[in-house]
Write a protein that holds these residues in place. Structure first.
Motif, mmCIF file in Angstrom:
data_model
loop_
_atom_site.group_PDB
_atom_site.id
_atom_site.type_symbol
_atom_site.label_atom_id
_atom_site.label_comp_id
_atom_site.label_asym_id
_atom_site.label_seq_id
_atom_site.Cartn_x
_atom_site.Cartn_y
_atom_site.Cartn_z
ATOM 1 N N PHE A 30 0.810 -1.211 0.000
ATOM 2 C CA PHE A 30 0.000 0.000 0.000
ATOM 3 C C PHE A 30 0.852 1.273 0.000
ATOM 4 C CE2 PHE A 30 -2.822 3.153 1.976
ATOM 5 C CZ PHE A 30 -3.832 3.111 1.035
ATOM 6 N N ALA A 31 2.027 1.196 0.603
ATOM 7 C CA ALA A 31 2.896 2.367 0.655
ATOM 8 C C ALA A 31 3.439 2.655 -0.746
ATOM 9 C CB ALA A 31 4.042 2.147 1.622
ATOM 10 N N VAL A 32 3.163 3.840 -1.236
ATOM 11 C CA VAL A 32 3.585 4.226 -2.576
ATOM 12 C C VAL A 32 4.469 5.462 -2.459
ATOM 13 C CG1 VAL A 32 2.795 5.046 -4.817
ATOM 14 C CG2 VAL A 32 1.474 3.326 -3.584
ATOM 15 N N ILE A 33 5.571 5.452 -3.171
ATOM 16 C CA ILE A 33 6.445 6.609 -3.174
ATOM 17 C C ILE A 33 6.105 7.440 -4.405
ATOM 18 C CG2 ILE A 33 8.813 7.401 -3.292
ATOM 19 C CD1 ILE A 33 9.602 4.818 -1.867
ATOM 20 N N MET A 34 5.706 8.689 -4.165
ATOM 21 C CA MET A 34 5.332 9.588 -5.259
ATOM 22 C C MET A 34 6.424 10.622 -5.465
ATOM 23 S SD MET A 34 1.304 10.353 -4.636
ATOM 24 C CE MET A 34 1.371 10.622 -2.889
ATOM 25 N N SER A 35 6.512 11.097 -6.688
ATOM 26 C CA SER A 35 7.426 12.191 -6.970
ATOM 27 C C SER A 35 6.825 13.479 -6.401
ATOM 28 C CB SER A 35 7.640 12.324 -8.478
ATOM 29 O OG SER A 35 6.443 12.753 -9.097
ATOM 30 N N GLY A 36 7.611 14.530 -6.362
ATOM 31 C CA GLY A 36 7.114 15.815 -5.881
ATOM 32 C C GLY A 36 5.971 16.329 -6.731
ATOM 33 N N ARG A 37 6.068 16.099 -8.025
ATOM 34 C CA ARG A 37 5.029 16.520 -8.967
ATOM 35 C C ARG A 37 3.720 15.793 -8.687
ATOM 36 N NH1 ARG A 37 4.429 14.105 -14.298
ATOM 37 N NH2 ARG A 37 3.116 15.449 -15.545
ATOM 38 N N GLU A 38 3.813 14.470 -8.467
ATOM 39 C CA GLU A 38 2.611 13.680 -8.186
ATOM 40 C C GLU A 38 1.994 14.063 -6.845
ATOM 41 O OE1 GLU A 38 3.684 9.497 -10.442
ATOM 42 O OE2 GLU A 38 4.513 9.909 -8.458
ATOM 43 N N SER A 39 2.836 14.279 -5.847
ATOM 44 C CA SER A 39 2.292 14.652 -4.535
ATOM 45 C C SER A 39 1.678 16.041 -4.576
ATOM 46 C CB SER A 39 3.360 14.550 -3.456
ATOM 47 O OG SER A 39 4.407 15.450 -3.701
ATOM 48 N N ALA A 40 2.232 16.955 -5.394
ATOM 49 C CA ALA A 40 1.624 18.285 -5.541
ATOM 50 C C ALA A 40 0.260 18.173 -6.202
ATOM 51 C CB ALA A 40 2.541 19.192 -6.353
ATOM 52 N N ALA A 41 0.151 17.335 -7.226
ATOM 53 C CA ALA A 41 -1.129 17.151 -7.909
ATOM 54 C C ALA A 41 -2.155 16.548 -6.961
ATOM 55 C CB ALA A 41 -0.946 16.256 -9.137
ATOM 56 N N ARG A 42 -1.737 15.575 -6.173
ATOM 57 C CA ARG A 42 -2.665 14.943 -5.227
ATOM 58 C C ARG A 42 -3.100 15.938 -4.150
ATOM 59 N NH1 ARG A 42 -3.535 11.287 -1.018
ATOM 60 N NH2 ARG A 42 -4.665 9.440 -1.696
ATOM 61 N N ALA A 43 -2.173 16.782 -3.697
ATOM 62 C CA ALA A 43 -2.515 17.788 -2.691
ATOM 63 C C ALA A 43 -3.486 18.824 -3.255
ATOM 64 C CB ALA A 43 -1.244 18.464 -2.186
ATOM 65 N N LEU A 44 -3.286 19.214 -4.512
ATOM 66 C CA LEU A 44 -4.215 20.166 -5.139
ATOM 67 C C LEU A 44 -5.616 19.581 -5.238
ATOM 68 C CD1 LEU A 44 -2.004 21.603 -8.007
ATOM 69 C CD2 LEU A 44 -2.897 22.846 -6.038
ATOM 70 N N PHE A 45 -5.697 18.314 -5.638
ATOM 71 C CA PHE A 45 -7.004 17.671 -5.737
ATOM 72 C C PHE A 45 -7.644 17.545 -4.359
ATOM 73 C CE2 PHE A 45 -9.805 13.965 -5.783
ATOM 74 C CZ PHE A 45 -10.679 14.346 -6.781
ATOM 75 N N SER A 46 -6.846 17.163 -3.371
ATOM 76 C CA SER A 46 -7.357 17.024 -2.009
ATOM 77 C C SER A 46 -7.892 18.352 -1.489
ATOM 78 C CB SER A 46 -6.261 16.511 -1.088
ATOM 79 O OG SER A 46 -6.717 16.428 0.236
ATOM 80 N N GLU A 47 -7.189 19.427 -1.809
ATOM 81 C CA GLU A 47 -7.645 20.761 -1.412
ATOM 82 C C GLU A 47 -8.966 21.107 -2.091
ATOM 83 O OE1 GLU A 47 -6.079 25.029 -2.742
ATOM 84 O OE2 GLU A 47 -4.636 23.932 -1.529
ATOM 85 N N GLN A 48 -9.107 20.712 -3.337
ATOM 86 C CA GLN A 48 -10.317 21.020 -4.092
ATOM 87 C C GLN A 48 -11.539 20.284 -3.540
ATOM 88 O OE1 GLN A 48 -10.615 23.285 -6.395
ATOM 89 N NE2 GLN A 48 -12.709 22.860 -6.951
ATOM 90 N N VAL A 49 -11.363 19.041 -3.099
ATOM 91 C CA VAL A 49 -12.497 18.243 -2.606
ATOM 92 C C VAL A 49 -12.564 18.229 -1.084
ATOM 93 C CG1 VAL A 49 -12.565 16.786 -4.663
ATOM 94 C CG2 VAL A 49 -11.204 16.068 -2.685
ATOM 95 N N ASN A 50 -11.823 19.115 -0.441
ATOM 96 C CA ASN A 50 -11.803 19.230 1.022
ATOM 97 C C ASN A 50 -11.435 17.922 1.709
ATOM 98 O OD1 ASN A 50 -12.519 21.952 0.951
ATOM 99 N ND2 ASN A 50 -14.676 21.435 0.804
ATOM 100 N N GLY A 51 -10.534 17.173 1.100
ATOM 101 C CA GLY A 51 -10.021 15.944 1.710
ATOM 102 C C GLY A 51 -11.007 14.797 1.783
ATOM 103 N N SER A 52 -12.035 14.807 0.958
ATOM 104 C CA SER A 52 -13.032 13.738 0.966
ATOM 105 C C SER A 52 -12.371 12.400 0.632
ATOM 106 C CB SER A 52 -14.125 14.036 -0.053
ATOM 107 O OG SER A 52 -14.924 12.910 -0.289
#
Length: 124
Positions: A30-52
């Motif tokens: 389950f542990a996945v190592i993401m690049s900085g670019r991928e983690s930034a994209a995931r954080a942006l999406f999480s911010e958009q959906v309020n962490g749902s």
């Protein structure tokens, strides 16, 4: 002594064994190592959906969503200008670039926001 048939079949020793048991194969994968670019994209999406959690699960399983948010992350990283996602539609409606939008005075941006909402029929 009688017990309910629906009662949980656990004992203290089983509970302690579960606490200290080694992780299963699924937990290790389950542990996945993401690049900085991928983690930034995931954080942006999480911010958009309020962490749902449900939306985040959909994001993790959708290559289309990940690709779109990777493009958004690239745009923000390359441009260096940060614009809220809610304002992105407004500035595109008026034909501004993100750099031009940020350079506008706050009063002008507020008037443009009001004008956008009125144009969409969402005004007061």
């Amino acid at each position: 002594m009688t017990t309910n048939t629906h009662a949980a079949p656990w004992t203290l020793t089983r509970y302690i064994a579960d606490l200290f048991s080694p992780p299963t194969k699924r937990d290790k994968d389950f542990a996945v190592i993401m690049s900085g670019r991928e983690s930034a994209a995931r954080a942006l999406f999480s911010e958009q959906v309020n962490g749902s959690k449900l939306d985040m699960l959909e994001y993790d399983n959708s290559p289309l969503l990940r690709g779109g948010w990777l493009a958004e992350a690239d745009r923000r990283i390359a441009g260096g200008v940060k614009v809220e996602l809610s304002e992105l539609l407004i500035l595109r409606h008026w034909g501004y670039t993100p750099a031009e939008w940020v350079a506008l005075p706050n009063e002008v941006r507020a008037a443009k926001r009001d004008g956008y909402y009125e144009a969409k029929g969402l005004g007061a």
